[in-house]
Write a protein that holds these residues in place. Structure first.
Motif, PDB file in Angstrom:
ATOM      1  N   VAL A 197      48.373  20.956  -4.814  1.00 28.05           N
ATOM      2  CA  VAL A 197      49.091  19.718  -4.829  1.00 28.05           C
ATOM      3  C   VAL A 197      49.148  18.929  -3.590  1.00 28.05           C
ATOM      4  N   GLY A 198      49.132  17.469  -3.614  1.00 28.68           N
ATOM      5  CA  GLY A 198      49.126  16.906  -2.460  1.00 28.68           C
ATOM      6  C   GLY A 198      47.476  16.628  -2.008  1.00 28.68           C
ATOM      7  N   LYS A 199      47.293  15.971  -0.804  1.00 28.63           N
ATOM      8  CA  LYS A 199      46.146  15.984  -0.151  1.00 28.63           C
ATOM      9  C   LYS A 199      46.460  15.885   1.219  1.00 28.63           C
ATOM     10  N   ILE A 203      48.656  19.063   1.795  1.00 30.11           N
ATOM     11  CA  ILE A 203      48.216  20.063   0.597  1.00 30.11           C
ATOM     12  C   ILE A 203      49.102  21.085   0.699  1.00 30.11           C
TER      13      ILE A 203
ATOM     14  N   ARG B 175      41.868  16.533 -10.094  1.00 31.99           N
ATOM     15  CA  ARG B 175      42.108  16.442  -8.837  1.00 31.99           C
ATOM     16  C   ARG B 175      41.022  15.650  -8.162  1.00 31.99           C
ATOM     17  N   SER B 320      41.985  12.924   3.962  1.00 26.11           N
ATOM     18  CA  SER B 320      41.213  14.221   3.502  1.00 26.11           C
ATOM     19  C   SER B 320      41.855  14.563   2.327  1.00 26.11           C
ATOM     20  N   CYS B 321      40.888  15.193   1.303  1.00 28.24           N
ATOM     21  CA  CYS B 321      41.474  15.773   0.171  1.00 28.24           C
ATOM     22  C   CYS B 321      42.060  16.933   0.601  1.00 28.24           C
ATOM     23  N   GLY B 322      41.927  17.580   1.426  1.00 27.57           N
ATOM     24  CA  GLY B 322      42.747  18.669   1.963  1.00 27.57           C
ATOM     25  C   GLY B 322      41.796  20.122   1.503  1.00 27.57           C
TER      26      GLY B 322
END
Ligand SMILES: Cc1cc2nc3c(=O)[nH]c(=O)nc-3n(C[C@H](O)[C@H](O)[C@H](O)COP(=O)(O)O)c2cc1C
Ligand code: SF4
Ligand code: SF4
Ligand code: SF4
Ligand code: FES
Lengths: 629, 398
Positions: A197-199, A203, B175, B320-322
């Motif tokens: 969840v989240g980036k 994240i 996502r 950043s997408c992470g």
């Protein structure tokens, strides 16, 4: 044939490898990979990591796991590929044309160290006081690949710690965001509790709606735990509660040792997977402080006896039987599976066998019979169960599983916890004399079962005998079918020549199918909830599984041998080794069968004791839906 | 960002539907060949050969194929796609139609940045008009075997969704995270089908190339970077705006046109680009020298380069997408380093360590975001190190 959900799993496209058939121009020709100066020919679509393995070249990996689909996100497995500036992730790079690869260079070494250092900077490194101390993949990699300092500023934020659930504890401060848990839960088990969840720096791995673990549909299979490389996800630890009971001289602490635990426990003691040497184990457990150690298979065998009685009654009475619309009967011995059904198919709970799980039945017998006959104060008995996963903890806490207001099982210890206790007790492995299981029913001598874990096979033998009046033999040709073409879900078709009526006389004409030639008993078996989802669909649609008399379901891939309460690592190879410690058998050996028959009969006619009747065998279920209250 | 100047664009000289008309008169191979011969490279950042991409997509057998217009325009300082969509949308749709014809696609999707949703009405009306004129829908341009239509999907705020595979993930309802490649979208993209993704500008140039011929385009620009390109110019200059230049012009020439001669540095390629110091203003903006993105940001004499680096890194740590380690964790470390520099608490040795880390991030990241995010930092540190370190004296002991 594959187990099933490992290749039928839903693979998010972002994580899907180029399959061989998707490869442009792949005409079945082999492609040459030159790796560190050595050559190998592979089929297009093979990853560099697989090619390396076949050459015996080790490339370190973290996010990759043999059970799971590929994500390629940790970037630990980077290699140099001629013709590209950037390094390539070996795990996520399929070979499509001839390539030259280096797996070892100064640049690779530097990058690899940087990746590990960055992960360590994000990781709460209390390594010496960590439950995965000695078994942490991050620590192993750091040690093996030259990391002697974190090197960069540590991330300072504090992340979720959630111990609200008896199924698992999440400590996201130890999470390295490899997403194995996500893939285990969504893609392998198709339960879908956790997701990223989240980036960016925000994240995190979270539950749906960021709810507490206690409030989500987690079934407690523990697959996320045994696939996690760190201690970010662990089984709740109840060892101190059990130690407390053991340390109290007024308590009589009994342990039931379940079959898969007795194999996997050795791995906690440093032995190879698949070791089964129960004698010394029982001795060690007694030495560690348990007053009595029972063979969990006794309860399994009792359940099979009762299940066989119920099933054969319905089968023999044929279409007239009022419960006929409940075909197929679905097993309820796996507590993860039970919770899965309660959440995802509550309308089908009427198909569930009303019988308790072996752990709960044995716990009940401990409370009702053993406590009164062992020679001490009944209220002093502390009932402990060992289990391959934490879903048994949830089951033990359920108000549906009490006996005269008391919990049948006070504490459940996963293999990891029990192993921890053995280690902590300091009892050496060497020169352990062989111990014997205690007798559960005190009027009888101890019975030690020949291991034969497969419930459905033993049930098949028992039902066959009750229905036809003759024991099953090798001459009965059982035909296996796998409607989905996978080994994780199959049907055993057992031919029979007519059925007995209630008086034990072979009627040959009136039972299920009319008794003509071609009559069959049909038993199904399904492992892994992803496969189970398809079997349930199949039952709803009137497919082959809907015509089974009985189907055994186990929530984990490879059943209890793959339970998430066993120590990591896990892989199909490891699970197979555990499974092979137990041969499949259709019938109990003579003394065991006699013992079970006697106790079962005594429970039926109430002669064992006034509290231990067949009522003790039964439980009920709770439709839960998609949320926990 | 004020975009006061829009230079005269080639787009305004292209007759309506000349490109599609030319294409319908050719064999499908010839369409691809024309685009390939023109030397047109993608204008979205990757600069991959357009013709080559089409050839791949065309070569894969599949009953479904897609073309996608990437209108994510997430690069800070880029606003040329907005200008094109508001002024020349028909050219963009025409380009998509030509590609669909050539590769055998039946569906087109426009990924429209959420901030550009205000253009939705305008774009839908252009699409409706084209449908009415028989240029979209069934039997496009009178070709009985060519059915093609375009729909618009409003995007999400994330910068990374501009990366083509993340964009496809988003379109599929997941996502927005980049995929592993290969397979590239041209082989397996949207819903696993061959997919041609181009930037808004690229699609418009496709139409121009078809209308005026491959040679016309190829003769402009440089041999390796043919043709023209739109630039969003902003920052410390007197005439910011959208400009069309032939590729191969020098930074100095660009600065003269936009009135930014006093710059101490120029960030070519937006946040993911690199800082070009005054001493290198003679370098050419072209694939073979200074890789171009859409955005040119001019930094005047009084700008603090550390703040510039800080700004960009801040952007990347949140955009950043992470999913991958180097980009998610690494850029945080670089940002932390810049903050140390700012406070005079970064030793020279630690700075060297960060430079080495920056190179690792570039080498190990999964997608273009992480592969390019350290560039601004690395180029600023390389060119202005003395200035940055001199802010406060620190001993080397860290
Ligand atoms: C982080 C990141 C962001 C991107 N954002 C955009 C964008 O906003 N618009 C765009 O056209 N291309 C963007 N791209 C490039 C696309 O991935 C892709 O290369 C492009 O859409 C292909 O079109 P082209 O062939 O016209 O260049 C981005 C790439 C990366 C790595
Ligand atoms: S224990 Fe099983 S169901 Fe629960 S989160 Fe983990 S994998 Fe999912
Ligand atoms: S919890 Fe464990 S398995 Fe899940 S992402 Fe974190 S480290 Fe990986
Ligand atoms: S480089 Fe950054 S944006 Fe790209 S995949 Fe990795 S984390 Fe995501
Ligand atoms: S193991 Fe390959 S990227 Fe993680």
């Amino acid at each position: 044939m594959t187990h099933g959900n490992f290749d039928r799993r839903r693979v998010p496209v972002s994580q899907r490898l180029m399959s061989a058939e998707a490869t442009a121009n792949s005409d079945g020709n082999l492609v040459t990979v030159t790796m560190d100066g050595r050559e190998i020919k592979v089929t297009p679509g093979t990853t560099l990591l697989e090619a390396a393995a076949r050459l015996g070249i080790h490339i370190p990996t973290l996010c990759t796991h043999p059970d799971l689909c590929v994500v390629g996100n940790c970037r630990v497995c980077m290699v140099e590929v001629d013709g590209t500036d950037a390094l390539q992730a070996a795990c996520a790079t399929p070979v499509t044309e001839p390539v030259t690869v280096r797996t070892y260079s100064g640049k690779i070494r530097r990058v690899r160290r940087h990746m590990l250092q960055l992960l360590l900077a994000h990781h709460d490194g209390e390594c010496h006081s960590c439950s995965r101390n000695g078994a942490c993949e991050l620590a192993e990699l750091s040690e093996a690949y030259g990391v002697t300092e974190v090197g960069f500023a540590r991330n300072r934020e504090s992340r979720v710690f959630d111990n609200s659930s008896s199924l698992l504890v999440r400590n996201m401060n130890k999470c390295v965001l490899c997403r194995r848990c996500v893939r285990a839960c969504i893609d392998m088990q198709e339960v879908g509790v956790m997701e990223a969840v989240g980036k960016g720096e925000q994240i995190e791995i979270e539950t749906f709606g960021k709810k507490n673990m206690a409030e989500v549909v987690c079934i407690g299979c523990g697959q996320c735990i045994s696939h996690c490389p760190t201690a970010a996800l662990v089984n709740p630890d109840d060892t101190d509660k059990v130690w407390q009971a053991i340390d109290n001289p007024d308590r009589h602490v009994v342990l039931q040792l379940s079959p898969s635990v007795r194999v996997a426990l050795w791995e906690m003691l440093g032995m190879a997977p698949g070791t089964d040497d129960v004698g010394p184990l029982v001795h060690m457990l007694r030495a560690a402080g348990f007053n009595a150690v029972f063979d969990g298979q006794q309860a399994a065998a009792l359940i099979i006896a009762e299940q066989a009685r119920l099933l054969s009654a319905i089968i023999c009475e044929g279409l007239a039987h009022p419960e006929k619309d409940r075909w197929p009967v679905l097993s309820a011995n796996c507590s993860g599976w039970v919770k899965y059904m309660e959440h995802f198919a509550p309308a089908m709970l009427k198909h569930m066998s009303p019988l308790k799980s072996p752990e709960q039945l044995l716990g009940t017998l401990v409370r009702t019979h053993y406590a009164r006959h062992y020679g001490g104060e009944p209220s002093a008995v502390v009932s402990v169960a060992s289990a391959p996963c934490a879903s048994r903890k949830f089951e033990a806490e359920s108000p549906l599983n009490t006996q005269f207001g008391e919990k049948s099982v006070d504490y459940v210890l996963t293999t990891v916890e029990l192993g921890k206790m053995l280690k902590e007790s300091g009892i050496g492995l060497s020169r352990m004399p062989a111990g014997k299981f205690d007798g559960l029913i005190c009027t009888n001598a101890a019975v030690s079962f020949t291991p034969g874990n497969s419930m459905v096979h033993q049930l098949c033998g028992a039902v066959f005998e009750l229905v036809t009046g003759t024991p099953i033999s090798k001459k009965v040709k059982i035909e296996y079918t796998s409607p989905f073409g996978i080994s994780g879900a199959y049907i055993m078709n057992v031919p029979i020549q007519g059925v007995n009526d209630a008086t034990g006389k072979n009627k040959n004409g009136n039972g299920d199918g009319g008794g003509q030639k071609g009559m069959q008993l049909r038993f199904g078996k399904c492992e892994g909830t992803a496969n189970a989802k398809r079997v349930i669909e199949d039952i709803r649609n009137g497919g082959p599984f809907s015509r089974c008399h009985f189907i055994e379901f186990l929530a984990c891939p490879d059943g209890c041998f793959g339970g998430g309460g066993h120590p990591a690592p896990t892989s199909s190879g490891i699970r197979q080794m555990r499974r092979e410690a137990f041969p499949v058998s259709y019938a109990l050996a003579e003394p065991e069968a006699a013992w079970i028959g006697e106790i079962h009969a005594q429970c039926q006619n109430g002669t064992l004791d006034e509290m231990t009747t067949l009522d003790a065998f039964y439980t009920s279920y709770m439709p839960r839906g998609k949320f926990m209250k | 960002m004020k975009s006061s100047v829009v230079s005269k664009l080639t787009f305004s000289t292209i007759p309506v539907d000349a490109g599609l008309h030319a294409a319908t008169g050719m064999s499908l191979e010839d369409i691809v060949e024309t685009v390939r011969e023109s030397g047109l490279r993608g204008r979205g950042g990757g600069a991959f050969s357009v013709g080559r991409k089409w050839e791949v997509a065309r070569g894969v057998r599949s009953d479904r194929k897609y073309v996608i217009c990437n209108a994510a325009e997430g690069e800070p300082g880029s606003f040329k796609d907005r200008a094109i969509l508001s002024g020349y949308a028909p050219l963009v749709f025409e380009g998509m139609t030509i590609a669909a014809l050539a590769v055998g696609a039946t569906r087109g999707i426009i990924y429209l940045r959420a901030e550009y949703a205000y253009m939705l009405g305008h774009l839908e009306s252009v699409l409706a008009a084209r449908r009415k004129a028989g240029l979209l829908g069934k039997q496009v341009a009178g070709n009985p075997r060519f059915n093609f239509d375009i729909r618009i999907q409003i995007g999400e705020g994330a910068y990374v969704c501009g990366q083509e595979t993340a964009l496809i993930e988003f379109l599929e309802g997941h996502r927005g995270e980049p995929r592993n490649r290969p397979p590239y979208p041209a082989v397996s993209g949207y819903r696993g089908a061959p997919t041609v993704v181009h930037n808004v500008e690229t699609w418009a140039w496709v139409t121009c190339v078809m209308a005026k011929g491959a040679k016309w385009f190829h003769d402009l620009g440089t041999p390796k970077s043919p043709g023209m390109k739109l630039f969003s110019v902003s920052g410390d200059c007197s005439r910011p705006g959208v400009y069309e230049f032939q590729l191969g012009l020098s930074v100095a020439e660009l600065l003269r046109v936009v009135g930014g001669e006093d710059a101490q540095g120029v960030q070519v390629g937006g946040a993911s680009g690199r800082m070009v110091p005054r001493s290198q203003f003679g370098r050419k903006i072209a694939y073979e020298d200074l890789p171009y993105g859409g955005a040119v940001i001019i930094l005047g004499e009084n700008r603090d380069m550390l703040e510039v680096a800080h700004n960009y890194l801040k952007f990347f740590t949140s955009e950043s997408c992470g999913q991958c380690t180097p980009c998610r964790e690494g850029t945080r470390k670089l940002l932390d380093g810049v903050e140390r520099l700012r406070n005079g608490r970064c030793s020279s040795a630690y700075l060297d360590q960060l430079i080495s880390l920056g190179e690792s991030i570039q080498a190990a990241s999964k997608c273009g975001l992480g592969q390019s995010s350290p560039q601004a930092f690395l180029s600023i540190v390389a060119h202005y190190r003395g200035k940055l370190m001199g802010r406060k004296l620190v001993d080397d002991a860290r």
